[in-house]
Motif scaffolding. Structure first.
Motif, PDB file in Angstrom:
ATOM      1  N   LEU A   1      38.168  39.222  31.702  1.00 51.04           N
ATOM      2  CA  LEU A   1      38.262  37.766  31.589  1.00 51.04           C
ATOM      3  C   LEU A   1      39.609  37.265  32.087  1.00 51.04           C
ATOM      4  O   LEU A   1      39.680  36.282  32.830  1.00 51.04           O
ATOM      5  CB  LEU A   1      38.034  37.326  30.144  1.00 51.04           C
ATOM      6  N   ALA A   2      40.682  37.953  31.687  1.00 47.06           N
ATOM      7  CA  ALA A   2      42.016  37.562  32.143  1.00 47.06           C
ATOM      8  C   ALA A   2      42.142  37.754  33.655  1.00 47.06           C
ATOM      9  O   ALA A   2      42.765  36.935  34.342  1.00 47.06           O
ATOM     10  CB  ALA A   2      43.081  38.357  31.397  1.00 47.06           C
ATOM     11  N   LEU A   3      41.556  38.818  34.175  1.00 43.32           N
ATOM     12  CA  LEU A   3      41.555  39.051  35.618  1.00 43.32           C
ATOM     13  C   LEU A   3      40.844  37.901  36.334  1.00 43.32           C
ATOM     14  O   LEU A   3      41.357  37.355  37.310  1.00 43.32           O
ATOM     15  CB  LEU A   3      40.878  40.383  35.958  1.00 43.32           C
ATOM     16  N   ALA A   4      39.679  37.518  35.851  1.00 42.77           N
ATOM     17  CA  ALA A   4      38.925  36.423  36.471  1.00 42.77           C
ATOM     18  C   ALA A   4      39.733  35.127  36.448  1.00 42.77           C
ATOM     19  O   ALA A   4      39.743  34.378  37.438  1.00 42.77           O
ATOM     20  CB  ALA A   4      37.589  36.237  35.759  1.00 42.77           C
ATOM     21  N   GLU A   5      40.424  34.856  35.350  1.00 46.20           N
ATOM     22  CA  GLU A   5      41.252  33.655  35.257  1.00 46.20           C
ATOM     23  C   GLU A   5      42.386  33.692  36.281  1.00 46.20           C
ATOM     24  O   GLU A   5      42.696  32.680  36.903  1.00 46.20           O
ATOM     25  CB  GLU A   5      41.808  33.502  33.848  1.00 46.20           C
ATOM     26  N   ARG A   6      43.013  34.845  36.456  1.00 48.99           N
ATOM     27  CA  ARG A   6      44.081  34.985  37.441  1.00 48.99           C
ATOM     28  C   ARG A   6      43.541  34.792  38.858  1.00 48.99           C
ATOM     29  O   ARG A   6      44.198  34.182  39.701  1.00 48.99           O
ATOM     30  CB  ARG A   6      44.741  36.369  37.348  1.00 48.99           C
ATOM     31  N   LEU A   7      42.347  35.307  39.120  1.00 54.18           N
ATOM     32  CA  LEU A   7      41.784  35.216  40.464  1.00 54.18           C
ATOM     33  C   LEU A   7      41.430  33.787  40.856  1.00 54.18           C
ATOM     34  O   LEU A   7      41.401  33.467  42.039  1.00 54.18           O
ATOM     35  CB  LEU A   7      40.569  36.132  40.589  1.00 54.18           C
ATOM     36  N   VAL A   8      41.173  32.933  39.879  1.00 56.74           N
ATOM     37  CA  VAL A   8      40.882  31.528  40.181  1.00 56.74           C
ATOM     38  C   VAL A   8      42.045  30.904  40.947  1.00 56.74           C
ATOM     39  O   VAL A   8      41.834  30.128  41.881  1.00 56.74           O
ATOM     40  CB  VAL A   8      40.587  30.731  38.886  1.00 56.74           C
ATOM     41  N   THR A   9      43.277  31.260  40.574  1.00 57.81           N
ATOM     42  CA  THR A   9      44.447  30.702  41.267  1.00 57.81           C
ATOM     43  C   THR A   9      44.951  31.602  42.392  1.00 57.81           C
ATOM     44  O   THR A   9      45.439  31.109  43.399  1.00 57.81           O
ATOM     45  CB  THR A   9      45.600  30.442  40.275  1.00 57.81           C
ATOM     46  N   GLU A  10      44.838  32.920  42.226  1.00 55.32           N
ATOM     47  CA  GLU A  10      45.391  33.842  43.216  1.00 55.32           C
ATOM     48  C   GLU A  10      44.440  34.146  44.376  1.00 55.32           C
ATOM     49  O   GLU A  10      44.882  34.546  45.443  1.00 55.32           O
ATOM     50  CB  GLU A  10      45.831  35.138  42.538  1.00 55.32           C
ATOM     51  N   ALA A  11      43.139  33.987  44.143  1.00 55.57           N
ATOM     52  CA  ALA A  11      42.144  34.218  45.197  1.00 55.57           C
ATOM     53  C   ALA A  11      40.998  33.224  45.020  1.00 55.57           C
ATOM     54  O   ALA A  11      39.864  33.615  44.725  1.00 55.57           O
ATOM     55  CB  ALA A  11      41.637  35.655  45.147  1.00 55.57           C
ATOM     56  N   PRO A  12      41.290  31.934  45.167  1.00 54.44           N
ATOM     57  CA  PRO A  12      40.256  30.929  44.933  1.00 54.44           C
ATOM     58  C   PRO A  12      39.035  31.145  45.828  1.00 54.44           C
ATOM     59  O   PRO A  12      39.166  31.487  46.993  1.00 54.44           O
ATOM     60  CB  PRO A  12      40.946  29.602  45.250  1.00 54.44           C
ATOM     61  N   GLY A  13      37.872  30.989  45.229  1.00 53.19           N
ATOM     62  CA  GLY A  13      36.631  31.145  45.972  1.00 53.19           C
ATOM     63  C   GLY A  13      36.096  32.559  46.019  1.00 53.19           C
ATOM     64  O   GLY A  13      34.966  32.771  46.466  1.00 53.19           O
ATOM     65  N   LEU A  14      36.892  33.537  45.575  1.00 49.56           N
ATOM     66  CA  LEU A  14      36.427  34.923  45.568  1.00 49.56           C
ATOM     67  C   LEU A  14      35.456  35.106  44.399  1.00 49.56           C
ATOM     68  O   LEU A  14      35.829  34.897  43.247  1.00 49.56           O
ATOM     69  CB  LEU A  14      37.604  35.887  45.426  1.00 49.56           C
ATOM     70  N   PRO A  15      34.214  35.486  44.660  1.00 49.54           N
ATOM     71  CA  PRO A  15      33.252  35.676  43.572  1.00 49.54           C
ATOM     72  C   PRO A  15      33.667  36.829  42.655  1.00 49.54           C
ATOM     73  O   PRO A  15      34.172  37.859  43.118  1.00 49.54           O
ATOM     74  CB  PRO A  15      31.944  36.018  44.291  1.00 49.54           C
ATOM     75  N   VAL A  16      33.440  36.623  41.356  1.00 53.93           N
ATOM     76  CA  VAL A  16      33.735  37.644  40.352  1.00 53.93           C
ATOM     77  C   VAL A  16      32.499  37.811  39.470  1.00 53.93           C
ATOM     78  O   VAL A  16      31.979  36.838  38.927  1.00 53.93           O
ATOM     79  CB  VAL A  16      34.944  37.243  39.478  1.00 53.93           C
TER      80      VAL A  16
END
Length: 84
Positions: free
Chosen positions: A61-76
């Motif tokens: 969950l924390a990884l997905a939250e980080r990816l929203v800002t660090e890799a926007p648009g990348l499906p998780v």
């Protein structure tokens, strides 16, 4: 190319084999911190992240939250084998 994030090696290896059998290239990571490091090196290759939810250090969950800002648009895709 999929980034597969799973802390249990036997589960990670099984999932990798299944995904590769279906034609996907797979990069493995053992937790969220490892996943962020690997994604930094292979961002142009990774098209989706598949992650366990419950892991040490940085969970799914924390990884997905980080990816929203660090890799926007990348499906998780978050998975869990945990049953209560």
């Amino acid at each position: 190319t999929l980034l597969l994030v799973e802390d249990e090696a036997p589960v990670r290896q099984t999932l990798r084999r299944l995904l590769e059998h279906r034609g996907y290239a797979v990069i493995e990571a053992e937790d969220g911190i490892d996943a962020l490091e690997r994604l930094t090196r292979a961002r142009d290759q990774v098209t989706c992240v598949i992650s366990d939810i419950r892991m040490p250090r940085l969970d799914g969950l924390a990884l997905a939250e980080r990816l929203v800002t660090e890799a926007p648009g990348l499906p998780v895709l978050l998975l869990s084998g945990y049953f209560s």
